[in-house]
Each structure stands twice: as C-alpha cells, then as structure tokens.
Write a protein that holds these residues in place. Structure first.
Motif, mmCIF file in Angstrom:
data_model
loop_
_atom_site.group_PDB
_atom_site.id
_atom_site.type_symbol
_atom_site.label_atom_id
_atom_site.label_comp_id
_atom_site.label_asym_id
_atom_site.label_seq_id
_atom_site.Cartn_x
_atom_site.Cartn_y
_atom_site.Cartn_z
ATOM 1 N N LYS A 116 -21.524 -10.978 -27.869
ATOM 2 C CA LYS A 116 -20.200 -11.600 -28.597
ATOM 3 C C LYS A 116 -19.285 -10.342 -28.825
ATOM 4 C CE LYS A 116 -22.387 -15.215 -31.291
ATOM 5 N NZ LYS A 116 -22.773 -15.883 -32.512
ATOM 6 N N VAL A 117 -18.035 -10.984 -28.546
ATOM 7 C CA VAL A 117 -16.948 -10.112 -28.736
ATOM 8 C C VAL A 117 -15.720 -10.674 -29.743
ATOM 9 C CG1 VAL A 117 -14.814 -9.097 -27.520
ATOM 10 C CG2 VAL A 117 -16.913 -8.845 -26.293
ATOM 11 N N ILE A 118 -15.222 -10.100 -30.587
ATOM 12 C CA ILE A 118 -14.258 -10.761 -31.367
ATOM 13 C C ILE A 118 -12.929 -10.212 -30.996
ATOM 14 C CG2 ILE A 118 -14.734 -8.911 -33.312
ATOM 15 C CD1 ILE A 118 -14.222 -11.210 -35.176
ATOM 16 N N VAL A 119 -12.200 -11.076 -31.168
ATOM 17 C CA VAL A 119 -10.564 -10.784 -31.030
ATOM 18 C C VAL A 119 -9.860 -10.731 -32.346
ATOM 19 C CG1 VAL A 119 -8.362 -11.541 -29.689
ATOM 20 C CG2 VAL A 119 -10.527 -11.681 -28.711
ATOM 21 N N GLU A 120 -9.378 -9.579 -32.751
ATOM 22 C CA GLU A 120 -8.883 -9.292 -34.447
ATOM 23 C C GLU A 120 -7.702 -10.295 -34.288
ATOM 24 O OE1 GLU A 120 -10.315 -7.919 -36.361
ATOM 25 O OE2 GLU A 120 -12.016 -6.340 -35.345
ATOM 26 N N ASP A 121 -7.605 -10.944 -35.521
ATOM 27 C CA ASP A 121 -6.490 -11.747 -35.943
ATOM 28 C C ASP A 121 -5.236 -10.794 -36.190
ATOM 29 O OD1 ASP A 121 -5.184 -14.009 -36.473
ATOM 30 O OD2 ASP A 121 -5.890 -14.518 -38.550
ATOM 31 N N GLU A 122 -4.298 -11.363 -35.597
ATOM 32 C CA GLU A 122 -3.134 -10.396 -35.587
ATOM 33 C C GLU A 122 -1.990 -11.244 -36.457
ATOM 34 O OE1 GLU A 122 -1.999 -8.986 -31.909
ATOM 35 O OE2 GLU A 122 -3.768 -7.611 -31.511
ATOM 36 N N GLN A 123 -2.336 -11.636 -37.575
ATOM 37 C CA GLN A 123 -1.359 -12.184 -38.449
ATOM 38 C C GLN A 123 -0.110 -11.410 -38.597
ATOM 39 O OE1 GLN A 123 -1.168 -15.346 -39.090
ATOM 40 N NE2 GLN A 123 -3.301 -15.925 -38.096
#
Length: 800
Positions: free
Chosen positions: A65-72
């Motif tokens: 699994k790879v997570i794409v960081e939330d860039e709010q």
C-alpha cells in the motif's frame, strides 16, 4: 365407424395412449446405456485436471500500500478554496491520486524496475518433474552483453558437468556446446556469461529463459494491479501476481521505492529551480552594490567627508523615514520586474520562485499554484504524449494561469510604482526644505540611498537562498509507503477445487454432448418415441431381435422371447379383425431386409397352432426367398396360376407345411418379367376369394411398398395391412410413406409392427424392455440392469 375401427381404437389406447418418455428422460436413458463412457470420461478429465494442477506453476499474491498525502494546505488548494476537489468528486473527474495510480503503472517506472532487477532473465530448476523459478538459491548468475535492443525469447537448457564446465543447449539457435563458467558465449543477439554463486553445486539441470525487456515489462504490467479503495481515499492498493513469493516481494518493494524516489525528485527540482534563480540575481545585485560602494568611497575621499550626520540632523531624520519606505518599495518593485521577465517567456515556462514576494500573500499563492501546474504536467508526461488531450488541456490551463499571473504582476507593479511616486514626492518636499544644506551633503545622501537599496536587496536574496537551501535538504515526498510488500500465506492459483469441478463437469458434458450429437445425427428409427414423433399410425406389436439368424421359424421354441412377442401380436389381431369371417392380412415394408417375411411366417404359424387354418401366400414376385429358405419348392406357384391358359385348380398351388397341419403355403413361382401386370390380373381376386372360403386367415407376404407399388395393387383385397419397420435399420424419413398411405386411405386399417428390437437396452426409452425382468425364464435374455435403471422403472406406472 365399423367394428374394426372400434377395435383399432382399443388397440391404439393400449399402445399409443401410454405416456411416452420425455426428451429429458430419453437423454437420461441414453446416458445410462453408456454409463461406462461417462465413467471413463470423468476419470480421464479428473486425471487431466490433476496433471494440470501438478504442472501449473503456483501463483502468489503480493500486496502493498502507498498513501498519497492530503495537501490541503498547498497554494493550489488555498487558491481554489477546495472547489476543484469538490467538482472532481461531483463529476467523477480523476483526482491527483488517480494520476499517481497511472504513474505507478507507467512504462518508464516499469522499465526501470525491470532493468534494475533484470526481470527479463529467469533461471528455473529442472531437476524434478516440475520446473520452477529459483531466486535466492540459484547456483548460477547470468550476465548479458546485448548486441541489439530488440531480442526474441530464447530458452536454454543447462546441465552443470563439474565445478568449471557446463553444457548449454538451444534447439532453435542450433546451440549445443560445453563451456566454462565466467567465459562469454558468443550468440547472435547477445554475449552470454554464466557465473557461479555461493549456492553453486557441481551438478544439476536448469533452464534459462531470456526475453526482451519490453516483453518483461509487459508481463509485469499484466500481473500488476493498482487501484484506490474509493473515490475519496488517497491510499493506493498494489497487488502483484508472481510464481516466487520472495522474488515477488522484492519486485513490488523495489517498484514502490523507485516510485517514491521519482516523487521526491520532482520536489527537489522545484527547489533547485528557485536556487538557480536566486544565485543569478545575487551575482547581478552584488555587482551593482560593489559599484555604488566604490563611488561613495571615491566621493568621500575627494570631498574629505567623515561625519556628515551631524549636519541638519532634524531634516535628515525626517528624510530617512520616507526614504526607508521608498527603499522597501523599490526592492519589491525590482523583484516584481525580474519576475515579470521570468514569466513573460511563454515558449519556456519555468517554475517561479514565490518566496521572494513577502508582503502580498495572495500574489505568492498564485505563483505557487502556477508552479504546481507545471510539476503536474511533467508527471503526466511520463505516461502521456504532448498530443494527449489531458496534456493539451493542462497546457491551456497553464497558459491561462500564466496570463493571469502576468496580469497580477502588472497590477502589483503598478501599485508599487504609484507608492514609489508618492514617496518620491514626499522626499522632494523635504529636500526643498533642506535646499539650503550643502550640496555635498545631498550628493552624499544620494550615494547612501543607493548603497542602502542595493545592500537591502542583496541581504534579502541571501536570506532567501538560505531558506531555499534548508528547504531543499529537508524536502519530503508527498507519498509514502504505508504497507511494505508482503506475500500471501498460500498461493491463490491454481485453485484445485475449481479445476476438479471443471474437470468433473467436462467429464459429464463431453460424452453427453457427443451422445446428443450422435442422436441428432441418427436418421434411423431407434426408439418408440421416434415412431410416435413421426407418425400417428397405431402400433400392433413389437418383435425382439432374433439371436439365431439362421433360424427363420422361431415360434416352435416356446421358451423364446420372440415367440412370446409373436403370440402378443396374434392376441392383438383379435382386436383389429372381425370374428366369424376369414381375414386377409398383408405384410409390407419400406425396403428389403426389415423382416416382413420373417414376421408373416412366424405369425401364420402361431395362428395355425391356435387351431385356425392359415395359408401363407408369397406375392413378392421380384425377390421370392421366404419359402425357398424354408425348403419349399418354388417351381410352381402363383405366377404359373395366373399365366396358365387353362383353369388350374387351386389345390395344385396349396402346399402343406411339415411342422403344422393347419399351416399351408402358396409359393410365388418363377420370377416373371412383368410382376405388376400379373398382380393386376383378375385371377388374383379369384384366388383370394377362394382362399377366404377355405382358410380362417390368409397372410400375404408382398414386396416393399417403398420400392414398388405391388403391395398397393394387392391392398384392395385385404382386410388389414401390417407395415413392418426395423429398429436401427428403417429410416425415419420412410415413415412418411406410412403417413401417406394412412392419410390418403391407400391402405385400409394400417398398423405398424416394429422388428429386431435390441434387448440389451433399458426400458426407459420405450424399447429394449427385457422380459427376463419378469422372471419368466425366457431363453436368450440376460438380466442386465443397474440401480439407476431400476429407479426409473419403479417410477413408471404399470401398463394395463
């Protein structure tokens, strides 16, 4: 309706109104007859399934699994206030996480993984009955020096002969040589070198498969699956199917790590671009600052000025306050002018450093949004071409953002210029008040202002350079590995239960299909259902197969099943004939060999044994064989009777039988050249009328009606016509003759008799009922049955 019709209806009820087997039941019966075929087919298919399972390589599932960081908090998000994200969710527009999924399966990333791990080279252990890929335990390593880019698949067989030598074979390349480890082998596509590893053994058999990197990348892409849990999630699930779990874990882990490196390099490129811009400006500003300081130094030396601040202190302090504001304004204006030149180059869009603008946060946010678009375009170009619709749409967005940014820069520059004019105007006012100050002081102040302006700008650039350097070294990827690659505990393929289930189904389906096709292609009468399907003519009786082909007279064998069936036909005749009168019965068929002569002979004998006087008249003038086969002389008969000029006595034609005192024969006589004309002679009518007065039954054996019309000529003198059909001999299409005779009334009181029924079949289909099941002890009957047949027999209602 006459009496015979009424009796026929009774007979029809007995044989025709009985519920016939359905198509499904008939198919089941057919399958039961060939149960051994199904058994062999099921066993063969299960064995084939077992062999397939044993020889098929195991497939393991490797997950990561790879997570794409939330860039709010990114400038782009701040600029649009999250509007783009909401619209993407509403209209199902691909989000940034979807783009990352495409990047994970991009050709460039896959190719780099293949090249790094040499996935186009496979070493397989071939020492057992099943070949499998070896990874960490491989005794040899392979080194390839490619001669060309595109290579074809090559399969080599390797046999290790000793610690130093091995034998390598390839039938396609006509290669069979003995070589040494570490020595290159010259091939047409590449130079191949085999080296020993720490797991080397001086013996063993192995396979070496070498394919092109392009094909290896395609295989890896086909076995790799990447997707999101849902539209709102940013976690990317990766699944790789591979034969070796350890090797698969390394492949997937390497793929994820290279993906993280690629994402991080994009961040670093952005910082590098900013650093390059600051360094270029430092060189220019530093040179300008050096010139101003040198001019100030020369002025002070020439005019011998040491401390000018003591003069007009009050005016100077007021002028310095406005000058400080002017200096700040000039710094921002200089930076904006440089940024305008940087952005104005439409043919070469570059990342714009936003950290130089400190006082206008919205303007800095717009610059960051423009930079994010440029970086996204570079990521998409890994998978897409410049002509792609997505790239073209993004180019349009970048161009609109660039134009909007240039407009913002112009507006910001205009505001700075207005402020600068105001500051200058105020300074001019103060300077007018101190006009009386020495000229040297004013010049000195001009130099000081220039020095201060350049110095502030230089220090500002130095500060931003340090900040950028810190950011460059502390850059983190926007994605990270959530779960490392890990294989499943058990292989997911091949699925043994599913394969055995398919094999079982195939074992049933294949013979069932073959038998169904066989039945569809069967053009001969095989069962009672075939007769009921093609004709509505009543069935008078059924005669089983005569196991003794050389014995024509069966009825005298009382223990024979055929004799019992002949008696059944004799009994049925009571329902279709009139009592108290002589009955003439005609036997015919569709073609020769269906058994009409056999049945007419044995039926006549059976009636005669019941005390009735019976005469068998052989009127098959074309092929008279019945009485000849019985040993009765055929030199004088019906033909002589018709063609004789004198009135010949019928007594000369009638010949007694040697086995029954009530049974007599009239032979056909010599074969005439014109049999049809003889049958149309008036003497045939006279003969039959005379025989009616002497005998209770007159049985006529005529020629097949399907070949000639002789039987139709005789039919006008008979009471009943018996049409003989033979199982697995008479064509189904020939039942059309029966229908034509019945519908057109060419044959009065037409009935069918089925001959030569096989006894070995079960009783589900309507034929093949073994009388041995009733326990009468008839000869020639084998009591063959099975459990399934018995079950179907129990479900049948007894015939009344």
């Amino acid at each position: 309706m006459d009496n015979t019709d009424i009796l026929a209806e009774k007979l029809d009820f007995t044989y025709k109104k009985e519920e016939g087997p359905s198509d499904v039941r008939g198919l089941i019966a057919l399958c039961l007859n060939y149960w051994y075929v199904f058994a062999l087919s099921i066993i063969a298919c299960l064995i084939a399934g077992f062999i397939y399972i044993q020889y098929s390589p195991n497939q393991w599932s490797i997950l990561g699994k790879v997570i794409v960081e939330d860039e709010q908090g990114t400038p782009e998000k701040a600029l649009t206030n999250g509007l783009n994200s909401d619209l993407a969710s509403l209209f199902d527009v691909k989000s940034n996480a979807d783009n990352e999924v495409k990047i994970l399966k991009s050709t460039s990333l896959i190719n780099r993984t293949v090249a790094k791990l040499h996935l186009n080279i496979h070493v397989l252990d071939n020492n057992g009955w099943k070949s499998f890929e070896i990874y960490d335990n491989s005794p040899i390593s392979v080194s390839i020096d490619y001669k060309r880019k595109d290579i074809r698949l090559s399969n080599f067989k390797i046999a290790i002969l000793s610690n130093t030598t091995f034998r390598i074979k390839n039938s396609k390349e006509d290669l069979d040589i003995i070589s040494e480890f570490g020595k290159p082998i010259q091939l047409s596509q590449y130079n191949l070198t085999l080296n020993k590893t720490d797991k080397f053994k001086p013996s063993g058999y192995y396979k070496l498969n070498i394919q092109s990197r392009k094909q290896a990348a395609k295989d890896l892409t086909d076995n790799l699956a990447a997707g999101l849990d849902d539209k709102q999630a940013t976690v990317i699930n990766l699944q790789l199917s591979y034969e070796n779990p350890d090797h698969g874990e390394r492949i997937l882990q390497t793929l994820m790590e290279m993906y993280l490196q690629s994402n991080l390099s994009n961040k670093i490129r952005k910082a590098d671009s900013t650093m390059k811009f600051i360094n270029a400006r430092l060189l220019v500003v530093g040179d300008e600052l050096g010139k101003v300081e040198k001019n100030l130094e020369q002025y002070k030396v020439q005019n011998k000025i040491s401390d000018i601040n003591a003069q007009s202190k009050a005016l100077v302090e007021g002028a310095n306050q406005y000058q400080s504001k002017l200096n700040d304004n000039s710094v921002q204006l200089a930076v904006v002018n440089d940024l305008y030149k940087y952005v104005n180059d439409a043919n070469n869009p570059q990342v714009v450093p936003s950290s130089l603008i400190t006082k206008d946060v919205a303007f800095g946010t717009a610059i960051n949004a423009y930079n994010e678009m440029l970086l996204r375009k570079e990521q998409l170009k890994l998978n897409l071409t410049d002509n792609s619709t997505i790239i073209q749409n993004l180019n349009q967005q970048i161009e609109l953002a660039r134009k909007s940014l240039m407009a913002s820069i112009k507006n910001y520059r205009n505001s700075l210029e207005v402020s600068q004019q105001a500051f200058k105007k105020q300074n001019s006012f103060i300077e007018n008040k101190i006009s009386d100050a020495p000229v040297k002081e004013r010049i000195y102040l001009d130099y000081s202002r220039q020095q201060s302006l350049k110095q502030d700008l230089y220090l500002f650039l130095l500060q931003k350079k340090e900040e950028t350097a810190i950011s460059q070294n502390a850059t983190m990827s926007s994605v990270r590995i959530l779960d490392n690659a890990e294989s499943s505990e058990k292989p997911f393929a091949p699925k043994q239960s599913l394969i055995y289930l398919i094999a079982l189904f195939a074992g049933i389906f294949l013979p069932a299909t073959g038998l169904s096709i066989k039945e569809m292609l069967n053009i001969r009468i095989n069962s009672k259902a075939d007769i009921e399907k093609h004709t509505s003519v009543p069935l008078l009786g059924e005669i089983s197969r005569n196991t003794n082909r050389n014995k024509l007279l069966i009825y005298n064998d009382f223990r024979s099943i055929v004799s019992e069936e002949i008696r059944a036909v004799r009994t049925n005749l009571k329902y279709v004939t009139e009592k108290g009168k002589s009955n003439v019965i005609l036997f015919t068929s569709s073609m020769s060999g269906e058994g009409k002569s056999f049945i007419s002979l044995n039926l006549g004998n059976s009636i005669a044994m019941s005390g009735k006087k019976v005469v068998l008249l052989e009127l098959d003038l074309r092929k008279p064989r019945l009485l000849k086969n019985m040993g009765v002389e055929n030199d004088h008969g019906f033909t002589n009777y018709v063609i004789s000029n004198e009135e010949e006595s019928i007594d000369n034609l009638i010949k007694p039988s040697t086995f029954n005192e009530n049974f007599f024969f009239i032979s056909s006589g010599p074969i005439p050249p014109n049999p049809t004309e003889l049958l149309m002679h008036d003497r045939l009518k006279t003969l039959i009328e005379e025989l009616r007065t002497r005998f209770d039954y007159v049985i006529i054996d005529s020629a097949p009606v399907g070949l000639v019309s002789d039987a139709l000529i005789i039919e006008e003198f008979v009471d009943i016509t018996c049409y003989v059909v033979r199982q697995n001999y008479t064509y189904k299409s020939q039942l059309g003759i029966v229908n034509d005779l019945h519908k057109s009334k060419k044959a009065k009181h037409l009935y069918l008799i089925v001959n030569d029924i096989e006894l070995k079949k079960n009783s589900i289909t309507g034929y093949g009922h073994g009388y041995g099941n009733y326990g009468y002890g008839y000869e020639g009957i084998e009591e063959k049955s099975n459990g399934l047949t018995s079950i179907f027999n129990k479900t049948k209602e007894p015939t009344t």
